[in-house]
Design a protein around this motif. Structure first.
Motif, mmCIF file in Angstrom:
data_model
loop_
_atom_site.group_PDB
_atom_site.id
_atom_site.type_symbol
_atom_site.label_atom_id
_atom_site.label_comp_id
_atom_site.label_asym_id
_atom_site.label_seq_id
_atom_site.Cartn_x
_atom_site.Cartn_y
_atom_site.Cartn_z
ATOM 1 N N ARG A 3 -2.729 2.138 -6.430
ATOM 2 C CA ARG A 3 -1.550 2.877 -6.897
ATOM 3 C C ARG A 3 -0.521 3.027 -5.782
ATOM 4 O O ARG A 3 0.678 2.898 -6.007
ATOM 5 C CB ARG A 3 -1.940 4.253 -7.420
ATOM 6 C CG ARG A 3 -2.636 4.210 -8.754
ATOM 7 C CD ARG A 3 -2.954 5.597 -9.233
ATOM 8 N NE ARG A 3 -3.712 5.557 -10.476
ATOM 9 C CZ ARG A 3 -4.193 6.606 -11.071
ATOM 10 N NH1 ARG A 3 -3.992 7.815 -10.564
ATOM 11 N NH2 ARG A 3 -4.867 6.492 -12.196
ATOM 12 N N ASP A 4 -0.992 3.321 -4.578
ATOM 13 C CA ASP A 4 -0.079 3.430 -3.431
ATOM 14 C C ASP A 4 0.583 2.088 -3.153
ATOM 15 O O ASP A 4 1.766 2.026 -2.823
ATOM 16 C CB ASP A 4 -0.830 3.928 -2.192
ATOM 17 C CG ASP A 4 -1.431 5.312 -2.386
ATOM 18 O OD1 ASP A 4 -0.715 6.200 -2.886
ATOM 19 O OD2 ASP A 4 -2.609 5.488 -2.036
ATOM 20 N N ALA A 5 -0.188 1.011 -3.299
ATOM 21 C CA ALA A 5 0.360 -0.331 -3.084
ATOM 22 C C ALA A 5 1.447 -0.635 -4.110
ATOM 23 O O ALA A 5 2.507 -1.175 -3.762
ATOM 24 C CB ALA A 5 -0.750 -1.375 -3.160
ATOM 25 N N LEU A 6 1.217 -0.273 -5.351
ATOM 26 C CA LEU A 6 2.213 -0.516 -6.394
ATOM 27 C C LEU A 6 3.492 0.282 -6.143
ATOM 28 O O LEU A 6 4.600 -0.228 -6.340
ATOM 29 C CB LEU A 6 1.645 -0.165 -7.769
ATOM 30 C CG LEU A 6 0.598 -1.136 -8.296
ATOM 31 C CD1 LEU A 6 -0.032 -0.595 -9.567
ATOM 32 C CD2 LEU A 6 1.190 -2.509 -8.522
ATOM 33 N N LYS A 7 3.330 1.528 -5.703
ATOM 34 C CA LYS A 7 4.513 2.342 -5.381
ATOM 35 C C LYS A 7 5.322 1.689 -4.258
ATOM 36 O O LYS A 7 6.544 1.646 -4.306
ATOM 37 C CB LYS A 7 4.099 3.755 -4.966
ATOM 38 C CG LYS A 7 3.609 4.607 -6.089
ATOM 39 C CD LYS A 7 3.166 5.964 -5.559
ATOM 40 C CE LYS A 7 2.319 6.698 -6.560
ATOM 41 N NZ LYS A 7 1.733 7.912 -5.990
ATOM 42 N N LEU A 8 4.627 1.176 -3.251
ATOM 43 C CA LEU A 8 5.303 0.513 -2.133
ATOM 44 C C LEU A 8 6.033 -0.734 -2.626
ATOM 45 O O LEU A 8 7.196 -0.958 -2.267
ATOM 46 C CB LEU A 8 4.298 0.136 -1.042
ATOM 47 C CG LEU A 8 4.856 -0.668 0.126
ATOM 48 C CD1 LEU A 8 5.852 0.156 0.924
ATOM 49 C CD2 LEU A 8 3.732 -1.157 1.014
ATOM 50 N N VAL A 35 5.102 -1.309 7.513
ATOM 51 C CA VAL A 35 5.154 0.133 7.766
ATOM 52 C C VAL A 35 3.733 0.642 7.981
ATOM 53 O O VAL A 35 2.767 0.041 7.489
ATOM 54 C CB VAL A 35 5.835 0.904 6.607
ATOM 55 C CG1 VAL A 35 7.276 0.453 6.415
ATOM 56 C CG2 VAL A 35 5.051 0.784 5.325
ATOM 57 N N PRO A 36 3.580 1.745 8.709
ATOM 58 C CA PRO A 36 2.233 2.301 8.879
ATOM 59 C C PRO A 36 1.693 2.811 7.541
ATOM 60 O O PRO A 36 2.447 3.336 6.716
ATOM 61 C CB PRO A 36 2.410 3.445 9.874
ATOM 62 C CG PRO A 36 3.858 3.578 10.129
ATOM 63 C CD PRO A 36 4.594 2.486 9.437
ATOM 64 N N VAL A 37 0.402 2.655 7.333
ATOM 65 C CA VAL A 37 -0.219 3.107 6.096
ATOM 66 C C VAL A 37 -0.010 4.603 5.896
ATOM 67 O O VAL A 37 0.051 5.084 4.758
ATOM 68 C CB VAL A 37 -1.713 2.711 6.045
ATOM 69 C CG1 VAL A 37 -2.537 3.534 7.035
ATOM 70 C CG2 VAL A 37 -2.257 2.820 4.637
ATOM 71 N N SER A 38 0.170 5.336 6.982
ATOM 72 C CA SER A 38 0.382 6.787 6.886
ATOM 73 C C SER A 38 1.634 7.139 6.090
ATOM 74 O O SER A 38 1.717 8.211 5.505
ATOM 75 C CB SER A 38 0.467 7.413 8.277
ATOM 76 O OG SER A 38 1.553 6.859 8.997
ATOM 77 N N SER A 39 2.592 6.211 6.026
ATOM 78 C CA SER A 39 3.846 6.501 5.323
ATOM 79 C C SER A 39 3.745 6.308 3.814
ATOM 80 O O SER A 39 4.626 6.739 3.078
ATOM 81 C CB SER A 39 4.984 5.646 5.886
ATOM 82 O OG SER A 39 4.763 4.278 5.598
ATOM 83 N N VAL A 40 2.668 5.685 3.344
ATOM 84 C CA VAL A 40 2.543 5.422 1.908
ATOM 85 C C VAL A 40 1.221 5.894 1.302
ATOM 86 O O VAL A 40 1.047 5.836 0.089
ATOM 87 C CB VAL A 40 2.740 3.922 1.591
ATOM 88 C CG1 VAL A 40 4.155 3.480 1.901
ATOM 89 C CG2 VAL A 40 1.736 3.069 2.326
#
Length: 143
Positions: free
Chosen positions: A59-64, A73-78
């Motif tokens: 889900r985070d990947a899709l939002k990105l 970008v660092p994974v912390s940002s998404v």
């Protein structure tokens, strides 16, 4: 009903908790994607100083991808920061309630020290239900 007694008594360890993939807070999303692919999994626990800081899922990947699509970008940002968790001693019913209320398909499992030890997935819960209550599950009317 026996169904309620077992699901309230059995711990999340009964749900075939999967070993987590760990990445670091400063890792790039590109690196995390590579790790997800290499480990054939759909989520990663994001650690900071050995502690669970977040969860990165499809889900985070899709939002990105729907926004910037910048994989460097660092994974912390998404990631999802401070995700809901369950303890390894919590009941299956507690995990189901948490997943249902939050709309989660997976939950990090933490031990008494708060260290991540695994992940409860919806598929693991379903497998648990089918294994423990086959008569009830297989006799449900078709939907």
């Amino acid at each position: 009903m026996a169904f309620h007694l077992e699901i309230d008594r059995d711990s999340v360890q009964e749900t075939h908790s999967t070993p987590p993939l760990y990445v670091q807070l400063s890792d790039s999303v590109r690196h995390v994607f590579e790790q997800l692919k290499a480990n054939n999994t759909g989520s990663a626990f994001v650690l900071e100083d050995g502690k669970l800081a977040g969860l990165f899922t499809e889900r985070d990947a899709l939002k990105l991808m729907a926004s910037s699509g910048d994989l460097d970008v660092p994974v912390s940002s998404v990631m999802t920061a401070n995700p809901a968790t369950v303890r390894d001693t919590d009941s299956v019913s507690a995990a189901v309630r948490t997943m249902s209320r939050g709309g989660y398909r997976r939950l990090p499992v933490v031990d008494e020290k708060g260290q991540p030890t695994g992940a409860v997935k919806a598929s693991g819960i379903l497998r648990y239900l089918v294994e423990h209550f086959p008569q009830s599950i297989y006799n449900l009317p078709p939907a």
